[in-house]
Write a protein that holds these residues in place. Structure first.
Motif, PDB file in Angstrom:
ATOM      1  N   UNK A   1      13.557  10.926 -13.066  1.00 23.16           N
ATOM      2  CA  UNK A   1      12.124  11.088 -13.081  1.00 23.16           C
ATOM      3  C   UNK A   1      11.190  10.004 -13.063  1.00 23.16           C
ATOM      4  N   UNK A   2      11.669   8.838 -13.714  1.00 20.97           N
ATOM      5  CA  UNK A   2      10.859   7.653 -13.280  1.00 20.97           C
ATOM      6  C   UNK A   2      10.879   7.071 -12.056  1.00 20.97           C
ATOM      7  N   UNK A   3      11.637   7.345 -11.129  1.00 21.99           N
ATOM      8  CA  UNK A   3      11.864   7.005  -9.940  1.00 21.99           C
ATOM      9  C   UNK A   3      10.535   7.757  -9.024  1.00 21.99           C
ATOM     10  N   UNK A   4      10.045   6.905  -8.129  1.00 18.81           N
ATOM     11  CA  UNK A   4       9.060   7.708  -7.126  1.00 18.81           C
ATOM     12  C   UNK A   4       9.817   8.849  -6.487  1.00 18.81           C
ATOM     13  N   UNK A   5       8.936   9.892  -5.962  1.00 16.45           N
ATOM     14  CA  UNK A   5       9.404  10.992  -5.104  1.00 16.45           C
ATOM     15  C   UNK A   5      10.175  10.818  -3.873  1.00 16.45           C
ATOM     16  N   UNK A   6       9.470   9.629  -3.210  1.00 19.60           N
ATOM     17  CA  UNK A   6      10.004   9.073  -2.080  1.00 19.60           C
ATOM     18  C   UNK A   6      11.504   8.654  -2.319  1.00 19.60           C
ATOM     19  N   UNK A   7      11.784   7.962  -3.230  1.00 24.72           N
ATOM     20  CA  UNK A   7      12.910   7.422  -3.490  1.00 24.72           C
ATOM     21  C   UNK A   7      13.870   8.598  -3.895  1.00 24.72           C
ATOM     22  N   UNK A   8      13.723   9.698  -4.597  1.00 22.30           N
ATOM     23  CA  UNK A   8      14.376  10.784  -4.896  1.00 22.30           C
ATOM     24  C   UNK A   8      14.774  11.510  -3.549  1.00 22.30           C
ATOM     25  N   UNK A   9      13.754  11.495  -2.632  1.00 25.37           N
ATOM     26  CA  UNK A   9      14.043  12.112  -1.212  1.00 25.37           C
ATOM     27  C   UNK A   9      14.758  11.377  -0.614  1.00 25.37           C
ATOM     28  N   UNK A  10      15.309  10.316  -0.474  1.00 27.20           N
ATOM     29  CA  UNK A  10      15.993   9.416   0.025  1.00 27.20           C
ATOM     30  C   UNK A  10      17.357   9.681  -0.260  1.00 27.20           C
TER      31      UNK A  10
ATOM     32  N   UNK B   1       0.871  -1.141   0.101  1.00 20.73           N
ATOM     33  CA  UNK B   1       0.040   0.110   0.118  1.00 20.73           C
ATOM     34  C   UNK B   1       0.749   1.328  -0.037  1.00 20.73           C
ATOM     35  N   UNK B   2       0.540   2.369  -0.517  1.00 15.19           N
ATOM     36  CA  UNK B   2       1.140   3.655  -0.533  1.00 15.19           C
ATOM     37  C   UNK B   2       1.393   3.907   0.648  1.00 15.19           C
ATOM     38  N   UNK B   3       0.645   3.649   1.867  1.00 16.46           N
ATOM     39  CA  UNK B   3       0.900   4.290   3.108  1.00 16.46           C
ATOM     40  C   UNK B   3       2.128   3.580   3.720  1.00 16.46           C
ATOM     41  N   UNK B   4       2.110   2.166   3.254  1.00 14.03           N
ATOM     42  CA  UNK B   4       3.257   1.346   3.526  1.00 14.03           C
ATOM     43  C   UNK B   4       4.664   1.941   3.050  1.00 14.03           C
ATOM     44  N   UNK B   5       4.597   2.168   1.919  1.00 16.87           N
ATOM     45  CA  UNK B   5       5.913   2.807   1.212  1.00 16.87           C
ATOM     46  C   UNK B   5       6.188   4.052   1.817  1.00 16.87           C
ATOM     47  N   UNK B   6       5.336   4.951   2.131  1.00 13.19           N
ATOM     48  CA  UNK B   6       5.693   6.184   2.742  1.00 13.19           C
ATOM     49  C   UNK B   6       6.209   6.118   4.191  1.00 13.19           C
ATOM     50  N   UNK B   7       5.666   5.131   4.782  1.00 13.23           N
ATOM     51  CA  UNK B   7       6.125   4.746   6.114  1.00 13.23           C
ATOM     52  C   UNK B   7       7.688   4.217   5.912  1.00 13.23           C
ATOM     53  N   UNK B   8       7.674   3.216   5.364  1.00 15.82           N
ATOM     54  CA  UNK B   8       9.021   2.800   4.839  1.00 15.82           C
ATOM     55  C   UNK B   8       9.893   3.735   4.426  1.00 15.82           C
ATOM     56  N   UNK B   9       9.682   4.775   3.706  1.00 16.14           N
ATOM     57  CA  UNK B   9      10.679   5.898   3.173  1.00 16.14           C
ATOM     58  C   UNK B   9      10.962   6.675   4.171  1.00 16.14           C
ATOM     59  N   UNK B  10       9.994   7.063   5.119  1.00 17.74           N
ATOM     60  CA  UNK B  10      10.369   8.095   6.354  1.00 17.74           C
ATOM     61  C   UNK B  10      11.244   7.090   7.305  1.00 17.74           C
TER      62      UNK B  10
ATOM     63  N   UNK C   1      13.414   5.170   6.609  1.00 25.10           N
ATOM     64  CA  UNK C   1      14.651   4.888   5.969  1.00 25.10           C
ATOM     65  C   UNK C   1      15.528   6.535   5.947  1.00 25.10           C
ATOM     66  N   UNK C   2      14.739   7.335   5.954  1.00 28.44           N
ATOM     67  CA  UNK C   2      15.308   8.795   6.257  1.00 28.44           C
ATOM     68  C   UNK C   2      15.631   8.895   7.598  1.00 28.44           C
ATOM     69  N   UNK C   3      14.840   8.452   8.531  1.00 27.17           N
ATOM     70  CA  UNK C   3      15.189   8.447   9.816  1.00 27.17           C
ATOM     71  C   UNK C   3      16.583   7.710  10.370  1.00 27.17           C
ATOM     72  N   UNK C   4      16.584   6.667   9.619  1.00 27.66           N
ATOM     73  CA  UNK C   4      17.797   5.660   9.649  1.00 27.66           C
ATOM     74  C   UNK C   4      19.039   6.592   9.294  1.00 27.66           C
ATOM     75  N   UNK C   5      18.934   7.120   7.943  1.00 27.74           N
ATOM     76  CA  UNK C   5      20.038   7.896   7.406  1.00 27.74           C
ATOM     77  C   UNK C   5      20.445   8.945   8.413  1.00 27.74           C
ATOM     78  N   UNK C   6      19.413   9.969   9.117  1.00 28.25           N
ATOM     79  CA  UNK C   6      19.907  10.918   9.976  1.00 28.25           C
ATOM     80  C   UNK C   6      20.460  10.387  11.285  1.00 28.25           C
ATOM     81  N   UNK C   7      20.078   9.120  11.706  1.00 29.20           N
ATOM     82  CA  UNK C   7      20.636   8.664  12.872  1.00 29.20           C
ATOM     83  C   UNK C   7      22.173   8.138  12.438  1.00 29.20           C
TER      84      UNK C   7
END
Length: 191
Positions: A81-90, A5-14, A16-22
């Motif tokens: 451009x073909x990658x989802x915005x969440x992946x580009x943010x990561x 689900x999209x919400x699962x992908x968004x949660x996973x992306x966030x 990953x971002x939190x892990x990078x910051x850590x």
């Protein structure tokens, strides 16, 4: 097998971002950076041009990190451009966090001292460095949602305001790190 689900992908992306910051915070800690300002407190905004720069949550260099987000969004849009915005943010978070770790290494701190007006610069606190990445992510999110003209206008406004107030901005910072100019340094030092 159904796609997540999209919400699962968004949660996973966030996550990953939190892990990078850590990882970024731990790398800075390991490198000996101070967790917070040596003054003993953290300010939301530090507007003075003194040793408190790059020690708190936001200062006159915060707009440059927001502009990094604009630029990373544009680069991701052009190249991935073909990658989802969440992946580009990561990817943008990885790049900004890596820069923050490098920026706080002795070689870059010394370069700032040699080439710019930041003679007393000792590096960022960990809280400042991590929030710099968060400011970049905010800029990325703004650029994703705003019209291109608005993003460009905000970037120009940020650069001009910082130039007027502190005689420094992202553009001058890059120029002075890459090809220092005595004339620019003298002008900046006349503040």
């Amino acid at each position: 097998m159904p796609s997540p689900a999209l919400s699962d992908i968004r949660a996973r992306n966030w996550l990953i971002v939190a892990a990078i910051l850590l990882v970024q915070a731990l790398a800075l800690w390991w490198a000996g950076r101070n967790p917070i300002c040596t003054c003993g407190y953290v300010e939301l905004w530090h507007g003075a041009l003194d040793s408190g720069n790059s020690q708190h949550l936001a200062d006159w260099y915060t707009p440059s990190h927001i502009i990094h987000g604009f630029l990373f969004y544009a680069l991701g849009w052009l190249v991935l451009r073909r990658r989802p915005p969440g992946e580009r943010l990561i990817l943008a978070v990885v790049l900004e966090a890596a820069w923050e770790v490098l920026e706080n290494s002795p070689i870059i701190i010394d370069r700032y001292r040699e080439a710019t007006i930041a003679l007393g610069y000792t590096g960022d606190s960990i809280v400042n460095s991590v929030t710099d990445v968060a400011w970049m992510a905010l800029g990325f999110a703004f650029a994703r949602r705003a019209p291109v003209w608005a993003t460009v206008a905000v970037a120009i406004a940020f650069e001009l305001v910082a130039l007027y107030v502190i005689r420094d901005n992202l553009t001058l910072n890059i120029v002075m790190l890459v090809a220092p100019s005595d004339a620019i340094r003298a002008w900046q030092g006349a503040l």
